[in-house]
Scaffold this active site. Structure first.
Site, PDB file in Angstrom:
ATOM      1  CG  ASP A 173      -2.030   1.060   1.076  1.00 49.54           C
ATOM      2  OD1 ASP A 173      -2.346   1.455  -0.060  1.00 49.54           O
ATOM      3  OD2 ASP A 173      -2.554   1.504   2.115  1.00 49.54           O
ATOM      4  CD  GLU A 174       5.925   1.369  -0.664  1.00 48.74           C
ATOM      5  OE1 GLU A 174       6.782   2.169  -0.272  1.00 48.74           O
ATOM      6  OE2 GLU A 174       6.186   0.345  -1.316  1.00 48.74           O
TER       7      GLU A 174
END
Length: 313
Positions: A173-174
């Site tokens: 989750d970047e």
């Protein structure tokens, strides 16, 4: 988001750790539902005792086949038990106000050529996963507007695993840039709904967590803790030691993270030594390229498996 790796550069203990190798086909078989074993009938790699070694490959520049080129001089087992295709994306359709799974041309090429890019690894007993990453469009794993929207994205993921014969999905989750394009801010329910739906739809596959971002801090909602729904979770900061804060046993965690060629060999060896001595079951590596890296890789295989690494073109 800044981090070490993708942005700036990514005995008794052995007996205990041997158990985790069961989950990825490097030793005897075990319960598929419990470990995420693929349902396809691939030849198991030669047995080795020790942590599960993971290799992320930037397929924009390098071949997934590199994961299968390293074996151990003692016993001949493959060094890497899991190869991760880096990376697909979660994109955002502004008109439809919905997230969708996106493959750039290099990821799509790997998937379309699964028979030559993925199956040879699986035939050696190596699991091949697809990492999914934000793409600066506002969509992430933590801002679905409803349970139905999260479940719809989970279906896209599971359909992809089925279509291309993959062994699982990795969440990273970047770069989501939450709130951009009106996609919405992070909420507490989205990732729980997403992972729960994905696990329900593919009970025998791997689901892993790159422990970073808004989603990684939202693992519980409505009395549901999704930690146990993951097979593995790992530290995202290369060259460091950090235990992921998730409800998984030590055998399924990688506090160590190294970038091949980017993290020093002394640090890679030290982190591997600590992995074994403290009873953790996974060792994460990033950016495996097409060069002969057997000297570097041997720095950690000596500590993990008591063996040098051998490179074969």
């Amino acid at each position: 988001m800044f981090r070490f790796g993708r942005v700036t550069a990514r005995s008794n203990a052995l007996t205990l750790l041997a158990a985790v190798a069961l989950a990825v086909g490097t030793t005897a078989t075990t319960s598929a539902a419990a470990t995420g074993n693929a349902t396809t009938d691939h030849t198991a790699s030669l047995a080795k005792n020790g942590p599960v070694s993971v290799a992320y490959v930037e397929v924009n520049n390098n071949s997934m086949l590199n994961v299968g080129k390293y074996t151990l001089s003692k016993g001949g087992g493959t060094v890497f038990a899991i190869g991760v295709i880096f990376a697909a994306n979660i994109n955002y359709d502004v008109d439809k106000k919905s997230a969708y799974l996106y493959f750039n041309e290099n990821v799509q090429r790997v998937l379309d050529n699964a028979n030559t890019q993925i199956r040879p690894l699986q035939d050696k007993g190596i699991k091949v996963m697809l990492s999914v990453l934000g793409n600066h469009q506002g969509a992430g794993f933590a801002n679905f507007p409803s349970k139905e929207a999260a479940e719809a994205f989970a279906k896209q993921l599971s359909d992809t695993v089925t279509k291309y014969g993959l062994d699982g999905i990795d969440f990273d989750d970047e770069y989501a840039e939450y709130g951009k394009n009106g996609a919405g801010d992070p909420n507490d329910s989205s990732f729980v709904y997403l992972v729960s739906a994905l696990r329900d739809s593919m009970p025998d596959k791997l689901i892993t967590l790159y422990n970073i971002g808004e989603a990684a801090s939202r693992l519980s909602y409505g009395g549901v803790d999704i930690g146990p729904k993951f097979n593995y979770a790992w530290n995202p900061y290369y060259g460091t030691w950090g235990v992921p804060d998730i409800s998984l046993p030590k055998e399924r965690l990688s506090p160590a993270a190294v970038e091949i060629g980017g993290t020093s060999t002394s640090t890679a060896a030290s982190l591997a030594r600590r992995t074994v001595s403290e009873g953790y079951g996974v060792y994460l590596t990033y950016n495996l390229d097409g060069s002969d890296r057997h000297d570097y890789i041997s720095s950690f295989t000596r500590e993990l498996y008591g063996s040098e690494a051998v490179y074969t073109k």
